[in-house]
Write a protein that holds these residues in place. Structure first.
Motif, PDB file in Angstrom:
ATOM      1  N   GLN A 405       0.862  -1.178   0.000  1.00 53.21           N
ATOM      2  CA  GLN A 405       0.000   0.000   0.000  1.00 53.21           C
ATOM      3  C   GLN A 405       0.902   1.233   0.000  1.00 53.21           C
ATOM      4  O   GLN A 405       1.915   1.253   0.699  1.00 53.21           O
ATOM      5  CB  GLN A 405      -0.902   0.011   1.233  1.00 53.21           C
ATOM      6  CG  GLN A 405      -1.854  -1.183   1.286  1.00 53.21           C
ATOM      7  CD  GLN A 405      -2.433  -1.406   2.675  1.00 53.21           C
ATOM      8  OE1 GLN A 405      -2.810  -0.463   3.350  1.00 53.21           O
ATOM      9  NE2 GLN A 405      -2.499  -2.658   3.095  1.00 53.21           N
ATOM     10  N   ILE A 406       0.537   2.236  -0.792  1.00 50.35           N
ATOM     11  CA  ILE A 406       1.345   3.447  -0.912  1.00 50.35           C
ATOM     12  C   ILE A 406       0.437   4.667  -0.828  1.00 50.35           C
ATOM     13  O   ILE A 406      -0.605   4.723  -1.496  1.00 50.35           O
ATOM     14  CB  ILE A 406       2.106   3.483  -2.262  1.00 50.35           C
ATOM     15  CG1 ILE A 406       2.940   2.205  -2.462  1.00 50.35           C
ATOM     16  CG2 ILE A 406       3.012   4.718  -2.328  1.00 50.35           C
ATOM     17  CD1 ILE A 406       3.609   2.114  -3.835  1.00 50.35           C
ATOM     18  N   VAL A 407       0.812   5.622  -0.004  1.00 47.84           N
ATOM     19  CA  VAL A 407       0.098   6.894   0.090  1.00 47.84           C
ATOM     20  C   VAL A 407       1.146   7.995   0.031  1.00 47.84           C
ATOM     21  O   VAL A 407       2.132   7.958   0.783  1.00 47.84           O
ATOM     22  CB  VAL A 407      -0.713   6.999   1.406  1.00 47.84           C
ATOM     23  CG1 VAL A 407      -1.336   8.385   1.542  1.00 47.84           C
ATOM     24  CG2 VAL A 407      -1.801   5.927   1.453  1.00 47.84           C
ATOM     25  N   GLY A 408       0.970   8.962  -0.873  1.00 47.87           N
ATOM     26  CA  GLY A 408       1.961  10.026  -0.953  1.00 47.87           C
ATOM     27  C   GLY A 408       1.637  11.052  -2.012  1.00 47.87           C
ATOM     28  O   GLY A 408       0.527  11.088  -2.557  1.00 47.87           O
ATOM     29  N   GLY A 409       2.623  11.884  -2.316  1.00 46.04           N
ATOM     30  CA  GLY A 409       2.461  12.944  -3.294  1.00 46.04           C
ATOM     31  C   GLY A 409       2.659  12.444  -4.711  1.00 46.04           C
ATOM     32  O   GLY A 409       2.657  11.228  -4.971  1.00 46.04           O
ATOM     33  N   GLU A 410       2.872  13.364  -5.621  1.00 43.70           N
ATOM     34  CA  GLU A 410       3.019  13.019  -7.026  1.00 43.70           C
ATOM     35  C   GLU A 410       4.157  12.024  -7.230  1.00 43.70           C
ATOM     36  O   GLU A 410       5.231  12.157  -6.671  1.00 43.70           O
ATOM     37  CB  GLU A 410       3.310  14.289  -7.847  1.00 43.70           C
ATOM     38  CG  GLU A 410       3.347  14.037  -9.339  1.00 43.70           C
ATOM     39  CD  GLU A 410       3.647  15.301 -10.135  1.00 43.70           C
ATOM     40  OE1 GLU A 410       3.818  15.195 -11.355  1.00 43.70           O
ATOM     41  OE2 GLU A 410       3.709  16.386  -9.533  1.00 43.70           O
ATOM     42  N   GLY A 411       3.891  10.982  -8.034  1.00 44.32           N
ATOM     43  CA  GLY A 411       4.893   9.952  -8.291  1.00 44.32           C
ATOM     44  C   GLY A 411       4.781   8.750  -7.376  1.00 44.32           C
ATOM     45  O   GLY A 411       5.550   7.798  -7.501  1.00 44.32           O
ATOM     46  N   ALA A 412       3.797   8.761  -6.461  1.00 43.86           N
ATOM     47  CA  ALA A 412       3.665   7.655  -5.500  1.00 43.86           C
ATOM     48  C   ALA A 412       2.866   6.483  -6.068  1.00 43.86           C
ATOM     49  O   ALA A 412       3.313   5.333  -6.035  1.00 43.86           O
ATOM     50  CB  ALA A 412       3.009   8.161  -4.216  1.00 43.86           C
ATOM     51  N   ALA A 413       1.681   6.758  -6.625  1.00 42.74           N
ATOM     52  CA  ALA A 413       0.704   5.704  -6.883  1.00 42.74           C
ATOM     53  C   ALA A 413       1.175   4.649  -7.871  1.00 42.74           C
ATOM     54  O   ALA A 413       1.073   3.450  -7.607  1.00 42.74           O
ATOM     55  CB  ALA A 413      -0.613   6.316  -7.359  1.00 42.74           C
ATOM     56  N   LYS A 414       1.714   5.079  -9.017  1.00 44.37           N
ATOM     57  CA  LYS A 414       2.032   4.093 -10.052  1.00 44.37           C
ATOM     58  C   LYS A 414       3.214   3.204  -9.683  1.00 44.37           C
ATOM     59  O   LYS A 414       3.479   2.199 -10.352  1.00 44.37           O
ATOM     60  CB  LYS A 414       2.276   4.790 -11.387  1.00 44.37           C
ATOM     61  CG  LYS A 414       0.988   5.235 -12.088  1.00 44.37           C
ATOM     62  CD  LYS A 414       0.108   4.061 -12.506  1.00 44.37           C
ATOM     63  CE  LYS A 414       0.569   3.447 -13.799  1.00 44.37           C
ATOM     64  NZ  LYS A 414      -0.252   2.289 -14.207  1.00 44.37           N
ATOM     65  N   ARG A 415       3.919   3.527  -8.593  1.00 44.50           N
ATOM     66  CA  ARG A 415       4.980   2.623  -8.123  1.00 44.50           C
ATOM     67  C   ARG A 415       4.402   1.274  -7.678  1.00 44.50           C
ATOM     68  O   ARG A 415       5.123   0.286  -7.588  1.00 44.50           O
ATOM     69  CB  ARG A 415       5.732   3.254  -6.955  1.00 44.50           C
ATOM     70  CG  ARG A 415       6.845   4.165  -7.413  1.00 44.50           C
ATOM     71  CD  ARG A 415       7.648   4.697  -6.241  1.00 44.50           C
ATOM     72  NE  ARG A 415       8.953   5.135  -6.671  1.00 44.50           N
ATOM     73  CZ  ARG A 415       9.227   6.333  -7.186  1.00 44.50           C
ATOM     74  NH1 ARG A 415       8.242   7.190  -7.349  1.00 44.50           N
ATOM     75  NH2 ARG A 415      10.449   6.644  -7.544  1.00 44.50           N
ATOM     76  N   VAL A 416       3.096   1.255  -7.414  1.00 49.05           N
ATOM     77  CA  VAL A 416       2.461   0.008  -6.988  1.00 49.05           C
ATOM     78  C   VAL A 416       2.548  -1.048  -8.092  1.00 49.05           C
ATOM     79  O   VAL A 416       2.461  -2.253  -7.827  1.00 49.05           O
ATOM     80  CB  VAL A 416       0.996   0.268  -6.565  1.00 49.05           C
ATOM     81  CG1 VAL A 416       0.060   0.327  -7.766  1.00 49.05           C
ATOM     82  CG2 VAL A 416       0.522  -0.765  -5.563  1.00 49.05           C
ATOM     83  N   ASP A 417       2.739  -0.620  -9.349  1.00 45.78           N
ATOM     84  CA  ASP A 417       2.830  -1.580 -10.452  1.00 45.78           C
ATOM     85  C   ASP A 417       4.025  -2.517 -10.297  1.00 45.78           C
ATOM     86  O   ASP A 417       3.984  -3.671 -10.740  1.00 45.78           O
ATOM     87  CB  ASP A 417       2.922  -0.844 -11.793  1.00 45.78           C
ATOM     88  CG  ASP A 417       1.621  -0.159 -12.186  1.00 45.78           C
ATOM     89  OD1 ASP A 417       0.578  -0.517 -11.612  1.00 45.78           O
ATOM     90  OD2 ASP A 417       1.647   0.731 -13.041  1.00 45.78           O
ATOM     91  N   ILE A 418       5.112  -2.016  -9.678  1.00 43.67           N
ATOM     92  CA  ILE A 418       6.268  -2.882  -9.405  1.00 43.67           C
ATOM     93  C   ILE A 418       5.806  -4.060  -8.557  1.00 43.67           C
ATOM     94  O   ILE A 418       6.114  -5.225  -8.841  1.00 43.67           O
ATOM     95  CB  ILE A 418       7.375  -2.114  -8.642  1.00 43.67           C
ATOM     96  CG1 ILE A 418       7.803  -0.872  -9.397  1.00 43.67           C
ATOM     97  CG2 ILE A 418       8.556  -3.032  -8.333  1.00 43.67           C
ATOM     98  CD1 ILE A 418       8.614   0.105  -8.551  1.00 43.67           C
ATOM     99  N   ALA A 419       5.030  -3.741  -7.512  1.00 44.85           N
ATOM    100  CA  ALA A 419       4.547  -4.777  -6.596  1.00 44.85           C
ATOM    101  C   ALA A 419       3.530  -5.690  -7.277  1.00 44.85           C
ATOM    102  O   ALA A 419       3.492  -6.891  -7.014  1.00 44.85           O
ATOM    103  CB  ALA A 419       3.935  -4.134  -5.357  1.00 44.85           C
ATOM    104  N   ALA A 420       2.691  -5.123  -8.173  1.00 48.21           N
ATOM    105  CA  ALA A 420       1.692  -5.944  -8.870  1.00 48.21           C
ATOM    106  C   ALA A 420       2.373  -7.012  -9.714  1.00 48.21           C
ATOM    107  O   ALA A 420       1.933  -8.174  -9.756  1.00 48.21           O
ATOM    108  CB  ALA A 420       0.807  -5.058  -9.746  1.00 48.21           C
ATOM    109  N   VAL A 421       3.463  -6.636 -10.392  1.00 40.02           N
ATOM    110  CA  VAL A 421       4.211  -7.617 -11.192  1.00 40.02           C
ATOM    111  C   VAL A 421       4.864  -8.652 -10.274  1.00 40.02           C
ATOM    112  O   VAL A 421       4.832  -9.857 -10.545  1.00 40.02           O
ATOM    113  CB  VAL A 421       5.274  -6.909 -12.068  1.00 40.02           C
ATOM    114  CG1 VAL A 421       6.154  -7.925 -12.778  1.00 40.02           C
ATOM    115  CG2 VAL A 421       4.594  -6.008 -13.089  1.00 40.02           C
ATOM    116  N   ALA A 422       5.451  -8.184  -9.173  1.00 38.32           N
ATOM    117  CA  ALA A 422       6.113  -9.101  -8.231  1.00 38.32           C
ATOM    118  C   ALA A 422       5.111 -10.096  -7.643  1.00 38.32           C
ATOM    119  O   ALA A 422       5.420 -11.287  -7.486  1.00 38.32           O
ATOM    120  CB  ALA A 422       6.795  -8.312  -7.124  1.00 38.32           C
ATOM    121  N   LEU A 423       3.895  -9.624  -7.340  1.00 39.40           N
ATOM    122  CA  LEU A 423       2.854 -10.517  -6.807  1.00 39.40           C
ATOM    123  C   LEU A 423       2.457 -11.567  -7.836  1.00 39.40           C
ATOM    124  O   LEU A 423       2.300 -12.748  -7.514  1.00 39.40           O
ATOM    125  CB  LEU A 423       1.617  -9.712  -6.408  1.00 39.40           C
ATOM    126  CG  LEU A 423       1.682  -8.941  -5.094  1.00 39.40           C
ATOM    127  CD1 LEU A 423       0.517  -7.969  -5.003  1.00 39.40           C
ATOM    128  CD2 LEU A 423       1.670  -9.889  -3.896  1.00 39.40           C
TER     129      LEU A 423
END
Length: 466
Positions: A405-423
């Protein structure tokens, strides 16, 4: 046995629902087989096809200037592709044994039966409306379809006051709160949970609440709207919880959606625990050779927990449609499942999640470790670096990644895609630490925030193993 008597040798495909899954299926099937081989009849009860429901909050908020930009393909464009698309026509009954559907013209009320050889059910989801006095009053709006969005915009244009209440603080709730803030409204969000964004763990939801409060949005948590009050003109004027009353010139319902499967239920088709249709990997309805289903009306396999889930997202609906169209058209494709990735934003705050929350992991019988780190979107010395918080769950002993889970400013949200691929790849947090991610100061610190969390999680897993 083919039901195509009187129609030459062409089979007939009937599609119920003219949005993402239904029309993707129809279009893909048409690419596979010409009109001489496959006749396609599609029914849509609304006035629009192939539209982005996910874009409605941004249209209402003014980021998207006009409704037409949310329409990927119009009814006329579908008809040009030899799809017999019948608008403002609602299917009211599926006769499985007789291989036919009954449809009713919404405007005239006239009804008739249409036989099919193959059937696609893409009836979507319906917004949850609270069962309380005044829930249907003028000025109370859901936001599931373009018609809903237009009705809300029309309501905002008629409203003199500038007070809005949003009921619910999930994706739709926070996105509509932003839309109304952008429109200059004084916004109150009434949320049944202790924190907004129940798709996050409460500690991450708390960060969202603080940020929304900082934007001037009044957050009312742990409260449920029990009544809608109307004025002398019949329009909404306030909402009440058990403890308080909040003035409102407009109310937006963002409580979530349920699969729209009343037709399927009446027809005796198999439904899951969440009320969605159950399909196999080819998106064929279980136990029915010639019926497929996709989009918001189905349940999908969670690849992390191994359990069925209901997730209403346009990404899945379009993939379902592609798979169904390929299979209906004589090819072969499957939809293996999801890891539960979703991103959103409210004003400058970005919110992302994928995989399991802590309560999901417990429900699945998994033991886990959690870590939470704070980092920046860029190298700390580079202009415009914004803060973000990353929370990671890893399975105890094995170290398999379970969720981020990621909460933050600009540039935060799409980093979750790294984790989606890893999952999806069933990687461990230890394996993730070696990922060769792109680095330059304008894009990331030397250690990307997701990898910082993975390092910390890997250390915790090792310590636990010892």
């Amino acid at each position: 046995m083919s039901m195509s008597g009187g129609r030459g040798t062409a089979e007939r495909l009937v599609v119920i629902g003219g949005d993402a899954a239904g029309m993707s299926a129809a279009s893909q099937a048409r690419r596979m087989r010409g009109p001489d081989e496959l006749e396609i009849v599609a029914f849509e009860r609304g006035r629009f096809t192939s539209f982005s429901a996910c874009g409605i909050p941004y249209w209402v908020g003014g980021d998207v200037p006009e409704r037409e930009r949310l329409i990927a393909r119009s009814p006329e464009e579908h008809r040009e592709r030899d799809i017999d698309l019948r608008m403002r026509t609602e299917v009211t009954e599926i006769d499985v044994a007789g291989q036919r559907v009954r449809a009713r013209d919404v405007d005239s009320g006239a009804g008739s039966w249409t036989p099919y050889d193959k059937l696609v059910i893409a009836t979507g989801a319906r917004p949850i409306r609270p069962d309380m006095p005044g829930a249907d009053a003028p000025g109370v709006h859901g936001v599931q379809t373009l018609d809903d969005g237009q009705a809300l915009l029309d309501s905002l244009a008629r409203t003199r006051g500038r007070r809005a209440v949003v009921v619910g603080a999930g994706y739709i709730g926070v996105e509509m709160a932003e839309a109304l803030v952008n429109r200059g409204y004084e916004v109150t969000v009434v949320n049944r949970g202790k924190e907004p964004m129940a798709t996050l763990d409460p500690d991450m939801g708390r960060l969202v609440r603080r940020a929304m409060s900082g934007m001037g949005i009044t957050m009312v948590d742990d409260a449920e709207v029990t009544k809608v009050f109307t004025g002398e003109d019949g329009r909404v004027r306030a909402v009440a919880t058990q403890d308080a009353e909040y003035s409102a010139d407009v109310v937006v319902l963002g409580i979530g959606v349920r699969p729209e499967t009343s037709l399927a239920r009446t027809a005796g088709l198999p439904l899951g625990a969440h009320g969605g249709l159950l399909t196999d990997l080819a998106m064929r309805v279980r136990g029915h050779e010639n019926i497929w289903a996709g989009g918001d009306c189905v349940e999908v396999l969670d690849l992390v927990s191994g359990q069925e889930r209901h997730i209403a997202l346009g990404t899945h609906a379009n993939k379902h449609g592609q798979v169904i169209g390929m299979n209906v058209g004589g090819g072969y494709a499957t939809f293996p499942g999801v890891v539960g990735t979703a991103v959103s934003k409210v004003c400058a705050l970005e919110i992302a999640r994928t995989g399991l929350r802590e309560k999901d992991a417990r429900r699945a019988g998994l033991q886990y470790e959690t870590v939470t780190i704070e980092s920046t979107s860029r190298a700390g010395y580079y202009p415009g670096a914004s803060l973000m918080t990353v929370k990671m769950l890893a399975e105890r002993r094995t170290g398999r990644l379970l969720g981020v889970q990621i909460v933050g400013g600009e540039g935060a949200a799409k980093r979750v895609d790294i984790a989606a691929v890893a999952l999806t790849a069933r990687m461990t947090v230890e394996e993730m630490t070696a990922l060769d991610l792109g680095y330059a100061p304008p894009f990331s610190p030397v250690w990307d925030p997701v990898l910082v969390a993975a390092r910390k999680a890997a250390a915790k897993v090792r310590a636990g193993a010892r």
